[in-house]
Design a protein around this motif. Structure first.
Motif, mmCIF file in Angstrom:
data_model
loop_
_atom_site.group_PDB
_atom_site.id
_atom_site.type_symbol
_atom_site.label_atom_id
_atom_site.label_comp_id
_atom_site.label_asym_id
_atom_site.label_seq_id
_atom_site.Cartn_x
_atom_site.Cartn_y
_atom_site.Cartn_z
ATOM 1 N N ASP A 1 1.634 -1.323 -0.114
ATOM 2 C CA ASP A 1 -0.117 -0.214 -0.140
ATOM 3 C C ASP A 1 0.995 1.541 -0.080
ATOM 4 O OD1 ASP A 1 -1.917 2.229 0.563
ATOM 5 O OD2 ASP A 1 -2.966 0.615 2.023
ATOM 6 N N ILE A 2 0.806 1.845 -0.857
ATOM 7 C CA ILE A 2 1.614 3.025 -1.256
ATOM 8 C C ILE A 2 1.387 4.332 0.336
ATOM 9 C CG2 ILE A 2 0.574 4.592 -2.599
ATOM 10 C CD1 ILE A 2 2.682 5.106 -4.518
ATOM 11 N N THR A 3 0.409 4.178 0.488
ATOM 12 C CA THR A 3 0.301 5.223 1.670
ATOM 13 C C THR A 3 1.102 4.726 3.240
ATOM 14 O OG1 THR A 3 -1.837 4.107 2.901
ATOM 15 C CG2 THR A 3 -2.351 5.465 0.927
ATOM 16 N N ASP A 4 1.454 3.567 3.113
ATOM 17 C CA ASP A 4 2.378 3.217 3.830
ATOM 18 C C ASP A 4 4.281 3.337 3.870
ATOM 19 O OD1 ASP A 4 3.915 2.220 6.058
ATOM 20 O OD2 ASP A 4 2.744 0.094 5.752
ATOM 21 N N ALA B 1 -1.439 8.761 -0.570
ATOM 22 C CA ALA B 1 -1.054 8.156 -1.643
ATOM 23 C C ALA B 1 -0.521 8.848 -3.378
ATOM 24 C CB ALA B 1 -2.777 7.775 -2.803
ATOM 25 N N HIS B 2 -0.770 10.019 -2.950
ATOM 26 C CA HIS B 2 -0.475 11.366 -4.535
ATOM 27 C C HIS B 2 1.232 11.927 -3.699
ATOM 28 C CE1 HIS B 2 -3.482 10.014 -7.637
ATOM 29 N NE2 HIS B 2 -4.384 9.438 -5.758
ATOM 30 N N LEU B 3 0.632 12.906 -3.100
ATOM 31 C CA LEU B 3 1.890 14.067 -2.641
ATOM 32 C C LEU B 3 2.172 13.412 -1.433
ATOM 33 C CD1 LEU B 3 2.719 16.991 -3.115
ATOM 34 C CD2 LEU B 3 0.869 17.506 -1.271
ATOM 35 N N TYR B 4 2.210 12.897 -0.573
ATOM 36 C CA TYR B 4 3.241 12.037 0.118
ATOM 37 C C TYR B 4 3.902 11.667 -0.157
ATOM 38 C CZ TYR B 4 0.331 15.307 3.565
ATOM 39 O OH TYR B 4 -0.533 16.655 3.510
ATOM 40 N N ALA B 5 2.938 10.057 -0.923
ATOM 41 C CA ALA B 5 4.401 9.133 -1.655
ATOM 42 C C ALA B 5 4.763 9.329 -2.439
ATOM 43 C CB ALA B 5 3.006 8.485 -2.080
ATOM 44 N N SER B 6 4.554 10.754 -3.176
ATOM 45 C CA SER B 6 5.610 11.533 -4.662
ATOM 46 C C SER B 6 7.016 12.087 -3.730
ATOM 47 C CB SER B 6 4.861 12.216 -5.616
ATOM 48 O OG SER B 6 3.496 11.855 -6.291
#
Length: 260
Positions: free
Chosen positions: A65-68, A114-119
C-alpha cells in the motif's frame, strides 16, 4: 525513432492496471528494467510473468500500500541499494467521485498520502542517484480536470493540483542535474477508473452507463476514447534522452477535449 530505454531502471507506482500497466508494458518492450509497485499482488505477478516471458525487458514487483510511507521508504532503500533509478512514473488512481459540498476530509487526507506525500517520499529517496548520473525522469499521470474541472471529481482535482504545483516547482530545482519533471493530463482514457466514474455519473443523471458514455464520446473532438497505450507511448518519449529539454510541462492527451 530510437528511445534508447533499454536497461533503464524504471519505477512505476500504480502499475497493476490502466495507464500504469500500459506504461510498464511499453517500457519493457523498449528493453527497460521495470519495478512495478501496487497493492494487487495477483495483478503484479501476472504483469511480471508477461513482461519476463514476452518482452526484452525485465519486471520486478513491489507489493504494498503506497500510503504506508515507512514501508515505502524501506522498500525503496532496498531497491536503491543495488543501483539508482532512471525513471519514476506515478500512476495512482484518485479518490472516488464526489462534489465540492460533500468533500470528505479523511478521504482527502488518504488521497494526499497516495499522491503528494508518496511522491515526495519517493522523489527525495531517488534524487541523489539521478543527480550522480546526471539523468532522471519524474512523470506524474494526473488528469485533464486540471484544465477543465469536473464537479463530480472535486477531491481528485484538489489532489492533482497540489501534485502538479509541486512537480512544477521541483522541475526548476533539478533541471541543472539533467533531471526533468513533467505531468501528463489524460482525458477520457479507456480504463477501469473511467468505467467507475461513468457508472457514478450515469447513476446521478438517471441514465444508463452506455448512454452516458455515448454522450461523453460526442463531447470529444476525436469522437473516441483514448487508449492507455497512447498515454504510455507519450510517457516513454518523455522518459528518453530525446525529451531532455521538455521540463516542467503539463501535457494534455485528451483528443482535443481541453480548452487550451
Amino acid at each position: 525513432m530510437k528511445l534508447n530505454l533499454n536497461d533503464k531502471r524504471v519505477l512505476i507506482a500504480g502499475a497493476s492496471q490502466g495507464m500504469g500497466r500500459a506504461t510498464a508494458l511499453a517500457m519493457a518492450n523498449e528493453g527497460a528494467q521495470v519495478f512495478a509497485l501496487a497493492r494487487n499482488n495477483q495483478a503484479l505477478e501476472e504483469l511480471a510473468h508477461h513482461i519476463n516471458t514476452q518482452t526484452p525487458g525485465q519486471c520486478h514487483t513491489l507489493c504494498q500500500d503506497i500510503t504506508d510511507l515507512p514501508l515505502l521508504t524501506s522498500n525503496l532503500k532496498n531497491l536503491l541499494a543495488t543501483a539508482p533509478l532512471d525513471v519514476y512514473v506515478h500512476s495512482v488512481s484518485g479518490p472516488k467521485p464526489n462534489n465540492a459540498i460533500n468533500t470528505d476530509v479523511e478521504r482527502l487526507e488518504q488521497a494526499q498520502l497516495a499522491h503528494l506525500y508518496a511522491s515526495i517520499t519517493i522523489t527525495r529517496l531517488i534524487l541523489d542517484g539521478m543527480k550522480a548520473k546526471r539523468f532522471g525522469r519524474i512523470i506524474h499521470i494526473l488528469s485533464s480536470s486540471l484544465t477543465q474541472p469536473f464537479p463530480e471529481l472535486t477531491e481528485s482535482t484538489i489532489i492533482r493540483h497540489s501534485v502538479n504545483a509541486w512537480s512544477k516547482n521541483l522541475s526548476t530545482e533539478v533541471a541543472q542535474f539533467g533531471i526533468t519533471c513533467n505531468t501528463i493530463l489524460p482525458g477520457k482514457i479507456a480504463t477501469q477508473r473511467l468505467e467507475s466514474v461513468i457508472s457514478h455519473q450515469a447513476q446521478q443523471k438517471g441514465i444508463s452507463p452506455e448512454q452516458h458514455l455515448d454522450s461523453l464520446i460526442q463531447s470529444i473532438p476525436a469522437r473516441r476514447l483514448g487508449q492507455p497505450e497512447e498515454a504510455a507511448d507519450l510517457i516513454c518519449f518523455l522518459s528518453s534522452e530525446r525529451a531532455g529539454y521538455v521540463n516542467g510541462m503539463s501535457i494534455s492527451i485528451d483528443g482535443g477535449l481541453s480548452p487550451r
